[in-house]
Scaffold this active site. Structure first.
Site: not given
Ligand code: XMP
Length: 507
Positions: A79, A167, A169, A221-225, A227
Site C-alpha cells: 500500500c 493488503h 496480510e 504474577s502467576g500469569g503466562v508471560d 512465568s
C-alpha cells in the site's frame, strides 16, 4: 541468530498483522520504525514496507530512501510502501476518485512473476486506501490489476523490488499468505525453520552470553508471560535467577499456594511473599478504582524492592514484557518503551538493567515457547488476570470478607468452566462482586445479601471483546451453586455487554 525479515513501520494499523503473517511462515521478523533500519544486522534477508495513514505527498509523510535497501535486499512495499517507492522513482500518486475500502477481485495476474506464482485471476484482495498510483516510473511493470485499480501490483525490472496496492496480510485477501510466502521463502530465501524450539535455543544461548554470572531478579504474577520468561531465564542461568511472587491478598482462591507449588515443580528459585495484610491496610476504605490501582501498584513496587534488596549483587531486573506490550508504545517517531503495567516504575526505582527475553513474541508464541519448555497447560493456557486482582472486581471498598465471598463465587465459576470444557473457549472469565444487596428468600427466611455478576468474554487481544454465549443450563448450574454454597450471595446475574462500549473489567 535466525534469518530475519525487517518490516519498516510507516504507521499502518495492519503493520503488526504483517509481522504475525511472516511469523506464521516460521520466519523470524522484527518491526522497526520506518527510519530505524538496522543497517549493520547481518541476519536480514528481506524488507517489507508497511502501509501508512499518510499520503506520500503530505508534508508530514514518513519517508525513507529505498534505493540503498533495494541495492542490498529484496523489498516488498505494501500500500503506502508501494506508493512511496513509485513516487520516489518519479511515478505519480494521486487521490483516488473514490476511496477504496474492502474486497476487490484480481482481474489480471502475471503468475510467471516470482511474487505471484500460483496466484490466479479471481482471487479476492483487501484494499484500504485513498490514493492510487496513476503513472509508474520507467522499469516498473504492472503484474496484477483489479477493475478499479490498474496497478494493483508491480515489479521493477532488473531489481528485487515489488509493490502491492492491496493488503496481503489481511485475512480476507485470499491469496495473501501465498503472496507473502512467495516473497519470504521464494524470493528472500527464508528456510522457514524459526520455531519455538529454535527460539528457545538461540535465546538461552544469548541470555547466557549477556548475563554471564550476573544475578537476576524477576517478579512473577502467576500469569503466562512472567512465568514463561522465568522458566526461559532459569534454563540459561539456573539459580542465579531469583523470582519473587508477591501475594497482595487479591488473588483467586488458593492461587498463591498452587502457583507457588507449580513454580517450584518447574525448578524455579522462587520466593513467595505474603504481603496481604499490608495491602488490605493500604486499601482500607478506598472505593475509587484508579486509587485502588495506584495503591496496589505502589505497594507492589515497595514489597518487591524491599525483598530484592535482601538479595545480594543483583544486576538485572527481568520482565515478561511481550511484543504487543511494546508495539503500542514503540512510536514510529521515537522508541520510548513503556514499562510493563504490572510492575511500572520498577526499573527506574531499582536502577537495574532490564532483561526482557519475550519482547519479540506475540502471545500465542509465548504459549508455544512455554509448551516447548515443558510447562503444564494449566499455567500456559491461563486466562489473563488483572495485576490489581480482585480489587478491581469488588466494586466499592475492599474487606477480607468481601474477598472471601468473591473468591468462593469465582472458584465455582472457573471450576465449572473447566469441568464443562469451556475454559479454553473463552478469553477470560471472572466474577464481580456488586455493591448491591437485594432481597431473597431461602427456606422460610427472608435474606438481604449481595449480588454478583458473572463475566466471560471471547476476544483475540482484549482490545475488543464479545460476551461469551455460554449455555443456559451451564449458567443455571453456576448460579445455583453460587447461591447455595457461597454465604453472603443471594443473586447471580450474567454480564452481556461487549467491548466497546463496555470494558472487560468493571473497574
Ligand atoms: P479492560 O477492562 O480495559 O481490560 O477491557 C483489558 C484487559 O486488561 C486487563 N486489565 C488489567 N491488567 N492491570 C493489568 O495487569 C490492570 O490494571 C488491568 N486492568 C484491566 C483485563 O483483565 C483485560 O484482560
Amino acid at each position: 541468530m535466525p534469518q530475519k525479515i525487517i518490516i519498516l513501520d510507516f504507521g499502518s494499523q495492519t503493520t503488526q498483522l504483517i509481522g504475525r503473517r511472516v511469523r506464521e511462515l516460521n520466519t523470524y521478523c522484527e518491526i522497526v520504525p520506518y527510519n530505524k533500519f538496522p543497517a549493520d544486522d547481518p541476519d536480514v534477508i528481506g524488507v517489507i514496507l508497511s502501509g501508512s495513514p499518510f499520503s506520500v505527498y503530505d508534508a508530514k509523510a514518513f519517508s525513507t530512501e529505498v534505493a540503498p535497501l533495494v541495492a542490498k535486499y529484496p523489498v516488498l512495499g505494501i500500500c503506502y510502501g508501494a506508493q512511496m517507492m513509485a513516487y520516489q522513482a518519479g511515478g505519480t500518486v494521486e487521490s483516488a476518485p473514490s476511496r477504496e475500502y474492502g474486497r476487490a477481485i484480481l482481474t489480471s495476474v502475471d503468475s510467471s512473476d516470482a511474487l505471484l506464482a500460483g496466484i490466479e485471476p479471481g482471487e479476492t484482495v483487501w484494499m484500504s486506501h485513498g490514493d492510487t498510483i496513476t503513472s509508474l516510473p520507467e522499469g516498473f511493470r504492472i503484474i496484477a490489476s483489479t477493475d478499479d485499480v490498474p496497478c494493483a501490483a508491480y515489479h521493477v525490472d532488473g531489481h528485487r523490488q515489488w509493490g502491492v496496492q492491496f493488503h496481503p496480510e489481511v485475512f480476507h485477501s485470499t491469496c495473501g499468505t501465498r503472496l507473502l510466502a512467495n516473497f519470504v521463502m521464494g524470493i528472500c530465501g527464508s528456510l522457514g525453520d524459526w520455531s519455538a524450539e529454535s527460539y528457545i535455543e538461540s535465546t538461552v544461548a544469548e541470555l547466557r552470553r549477556e548475563l554471564g554470572d550476573d544475578k537476576v531478579v524477576l517478579g512473577l504474577s502467576g500469569g503466562v508471560d512472567s512465568s514463561v520468561a522465568a522458566v526461559l531465564i532459569s534454563r540459561a542461568i539456573g539459580d542465579n535467577l531469583t523470582c519473587i511472587f508477591v501475594d497482595h491478598g487479591l488473588l483467586r482462591k488458593d492461587e498463591f499456594k498452587q502457583v507457588l507449588d507449580d513454580y517450584r515443580c518447574l525448578g524455579l528459585n522462587v520466593l513467595g511473599v505474603d504481603a496481604s495484610e499490608e495491602f488490605f491496610m493500604a486499601l482500607k476504605g478506598v472505593t475509587d478504582p484508579e486509587r485502588k490501582r495506584k495503591i496496589i501498584g505502589k505497594g507492589f513496587i515497595d514489597v518487591f524492592d524491599r525483598e530484592a534488596h535482601k538479595l545480594r549483587d543483583v544486576k538485572w531486573l527481568a520482565q515478561g514484557t511481550i511484543y504487543p506490550d511494546r508495539i503500542e508504545s514503540l512510536s514510529i517517531t521515537g522508541t520510548t518503551i513503556k514499562s510493563h503495567h504490572n510492575v511500572g516504575g520498577l526499573p527506574e526505582k531499582m536502577n537495574l538493567r532490564l532483561c526482557e527475553p519475550l519482547k519479540w513474541l506475540f502471545k500465542d508464541e509465548v504459549r508455544a515457547v512455554g509448551h516447548a519448555l515443558g510447562m503444564p497447560d494449566h499455567l500456559i493456557k491461563r486466562h489473563p488476570f488483572p495485576g490489581p486482582g480482585l480489587a478491581v472486581r469488588i466494586l466499592g471498598d475492599i474487606t477480607p470478607e468481601k474477598v472471601r465471598i468473591l473468591q468462593e463465587a469465582d472458584d465455582i465459576f472457573i471450576r465449572g468452566l473447566r469441568e464443562r470444557g469451556l475454559y479454553d473457549q473463552v478469553w477470560q472469565a471472572g466474577v464481580i462482586l456488586l455493591p448491591v444487596q437485594s432481597v431473597g428468600v431461602m427456606g422460610d427466611e427472608r435474606t438481604y445479601e449481595s449480588a454478583v455478576a458473572l463475566r466471560a468474554v471471547t476476544s483475540t487481544d482484549a482490545m475488543t471483546a464479545d460476551w461469551a454465549h455460554l449455555p443456559y443450563d451451564f449458567l443455571a448450574k453456576v448460579s445455583n451453586d453460587i447461591i447455595n454454597k457461597v454465604r453472603g450471595v443471594n443473586r447471580v446475574t450474567y454480564d452481556i455487554s461487549s467491548k466497546p462500549p463496555a470494558t472487560i473489567e468493571w473497574e
